[in-house]
Design an enzyme around this catalytic site. Structure first.
Site, PDB file in Angstrom:
ATOM      1  N   GLU A   1       0.807  -1.222   0.000  1.00 14.86           N
ATOM      2  CA  GLU A   1       0.000   0.000   0.000  1.00 14.86           C
ATOM      3  C   GLU A   1       0.840   1.271   0.000  1.00 14.86           C
ATOM      4  O   GLU A   1       0.350   2.345  -0.265  1.00 14.86           O
ATOM      5  CB  GLU A   1      -0.952   0.009   1.192  1.00 14.86           C
ATOM      6  CG  GLU A   1      -0.390   0.537   2.505  1.00 14.86           C
ATOM      7  CD  GLU A   1       0.611  -0.393   3.150  1.00 14.86           C
ATOM      8  OE1 GLU A   1       0.715  -1.559   2.723  1.00 14.86           O
ATOM      9  OE2 GLU A   1       1.319   0.047   4.066  1.00 14.86           O
TER      10      GLU A   1
ATOM     11  N   THR B   1      10.868   6.704   6.664  1.00 15.06           N
ATOM     12  CA  THR B   1      10.610   5.414   6.027  1.00 15.06           C
ATOM     13  C   THR B   1       9.617   4.567   6.818  1.00 15.06           C
ATOM     14  O   THR B   1       9.124   3.552   6.338  1.00 15.06           O
ATOM     15  CB  THR B   1      11.934   4.656   5.764  1.00 15.06           C
ATOM     16  OG1 THR B   1      11.675   3.568   4.878  1.00 15.06           O
ATOM     17  CG2 THR B   1      12.532   4.128   7.060  1.00 15.06           C
TER      18      THR B   1
END
Ligand SMILES: *[C@@H]1O[C@H](CO)[C@@H](O)[C@H](O)[C@H]1NC(C)=O
Ligand SMILES: *[C@@H]1O[C@H](CO)[C@@H](O)[C@H](O)[C@H]1NC(C)=O
Ligand SMILES: *[C@@H]1O[C@H](CO)[C@@H](O)[C@H](O)[C@H]1NC(C)=O
Length: 452
Positions: free
Chosen positions: A356, A443
């Site tokens: 996703e 991240t």
């Protein structure tokens, strides 16, 4: 990130695709009429459904694992895999805040974390900084500084690259002297943000020193970096094994994101990103059955591995972000093609669980509603295959259409709350919530305000 590789079950890479869609949605700013109409009742309901999933995940953690590292939803116990001071809690803080889960957030924030940690920069330092950016409570910055200062001990090496492990009690560096580039190149956003917020330039200088060491190591190909580097000599090893997947991924991500975080002032980060993305396009992007994908080399060009690792699905999101920030429209087209490959490869799995992180970025940049549909399909698959009575479990085999314990792993990773659910929530939110013109996401999807 190295430590996440073996743990990241496929469905958590849902993050990669949704993230890209979100980024592509930056272009939505140019097409804001479309997006306004796009935030319809349906999207509101979808957004709320993701919020409900977060509540479900959180309540399992809260009830059975509060203050511990990870919740194990099947046995309703916890583990201390990350040093035992509550990694899920800090990793989830800013997602709770963002979704307006205020009660849960204030309870989580009050916990007195035990900082006996080693190297958890992206989740712990990133999580505390991300929550601080949304909430401005000085306590969070104080905690972030404490964590950042402890982790700083790991950088006491001849090259300024961190040791991969740190024995906190004895303040000793341990682990191999070989470091993967994801570990060396995925702390710059966190420490540059810490430097900005505390006004202490030491943090920025050590981040820059590590970046320079990675850049200065001798390499065979301009723009491509071997996966391992020696922290004493600063030499790369196995110079021709090249990939943007496991062990390397977020290193490439932070080249561009450093440039953005610092208000697009430091030319060298832009140059590094442009050079590496050109090299990736030239050497690693290929086409099979009319679909674009990113492979890797095991040794050199003669041993090109024609497979797209699921961790590589973050890369089209990065290309899309670069396309937007550096005005490179051809990269956006390529990003869309690769995202489609990623999405379809998951879509064709019996469970339909999939990445996703890139979908979100692509949606934000293009404003194309198909990405919201993809994200919704992925979310429905999570609900169907990963939801347990208490929280969410990792799915062992995404190729098995099994809704039962034998296909569940007894773990709910902290990034499911920090990253997967946050990206899905933002995908169905109006684009001014964590606008990519104002924030860079680390991240682990912790939002840092761009430094003006
Ligand atoms: C800045 O941070 C470093 C590392 O923690 C510390 O040694 C130094 O004293 C700090 N400087 C100031 C002015 O606070
Ligand atoms: C480097 O390559 C050799 C084989 O050529 C291999 O045995 C070794 O494990 C590799 N090292 C790393 C860090 O990948
Ligand atoms: C590529 O690597 C293989 C395996 O190490 C080696 O046999 C071959 O000679 C290399 N080719 C080139 C062009 O370097």
């Amino acid at each position: 990130m190295l430590m996440r590789v073996s743990l990241r079950k496929m469905f958590f890479s849902v993050g990669a695709i949704v993230g890209t869609v979100y980024l592509l949605n930056i272009y939505g700013i140019l097409r804001s009429d479309m997006l306004r109409s796009g935030h319809s009742r349906v999207n509101y309901e979808r957004q709320q459904a993701v919020r409900d999933a977060m509540k479900h995940a959180w309540s399992g953690y809260r009830q059975f694992a509060f203050g511990h590292d990870e919740f194990q939803p099947l046995t309703r116990t916890f583990n201390s895999k990350w040093g035992g001071w509550g990694i899920t809690l800090v990793d989830a803080l800013d997602t709770l805040k963002l979704m307006g889960l205020d009660e849960e957030y204030s309870e989580a924030k009050r916990l007195d974390f035990q900082m006996q940690v080693f190297e958890m920069t992206i989740r712990a330092l990133g999580g505390l900084l991300g929550a601080y950016e949304l909430d401005n409570d000085p306590m969070l910055l104080k905690k972030a500084t404490e964590v950042g200062d402890v982790l700083l001990w790991a950088y006491d090496t001849p090259t300024g690259l961190p040791a991969s492990r740190l024995d906190i009690n004895n303040r000793l560096l341990s682990g191999s002297t070989l470091l993967c580039i994801a570990e060396g190149g995925t702390m710059q956003l966190e420490y540059q943000k810490l430097a900005q917020l505390t006004g202490n330039d030491t943090y920025r200088r050590m981040a820059e020193r590590a970046s320079n060491a990675l850049e200065n190591g001798q390499r065979k190909y301009k723009g491509l970096y071997p996966t391992y580097i020696d922290i004493h000599s600063g030499q790369y090893v196995n110079n021709t094994a090249l990939s943007v997947g496991a062990m390397a991924d977020s290193f490439y991500e932070y080249q561009l994101k450093q440039y953005i975080l610092n208000g697009k002032r430091e030319q060298k980060y832009k140059d590094w990103y442009v050079t590496s993305s050109e090299a990736v396009k030239e050497k690693l992007v290929r086409t099979a059955w009319g679909m674009k994908y990113i492979g890797h080399w095991d040794y050199n060009e003669s041993l090109f591995v024609q497979e797209m690792q699921h961790l590589t699905c973050f890369y089209p999101g990065l290309l899309a972000l670069g396309a937007r920030v550096l005005d490179r429209p051809e990269d956006l087209r390529l990003a869309e093609e690769i995202t489609e490959t990623c999405y379809l490869s998951y879509r064709n799995m019996p469970t339909g669980l999939g990445p996703e992180k890139s979908i979100f970025v692509l949606y934000r940049i293009t404003g194309d509603d198909k990405y919201r549909e993809w994200g919704w399909n992925i979310f429905m698959a999570i609900e169907k295959y990963a939801r347990t009575p208490y929280g969410y479990a990792a799915v062992r085999n995404v190729g098995e259409r099994l809704v039962q314990e034998s296909n569940w792993e007894d773990s709910m990773e902290s990034f499911f709350l920090a990253e997967t659910l946050k990206y899905l929530y933002l995908l169905f939110s109006p684009p001014n919530l964590i606008s990519l013109d104002e924030y860079v996401l680390n991240t682990e999807a912790h939002p840092f305000k761009i430094i003006k």
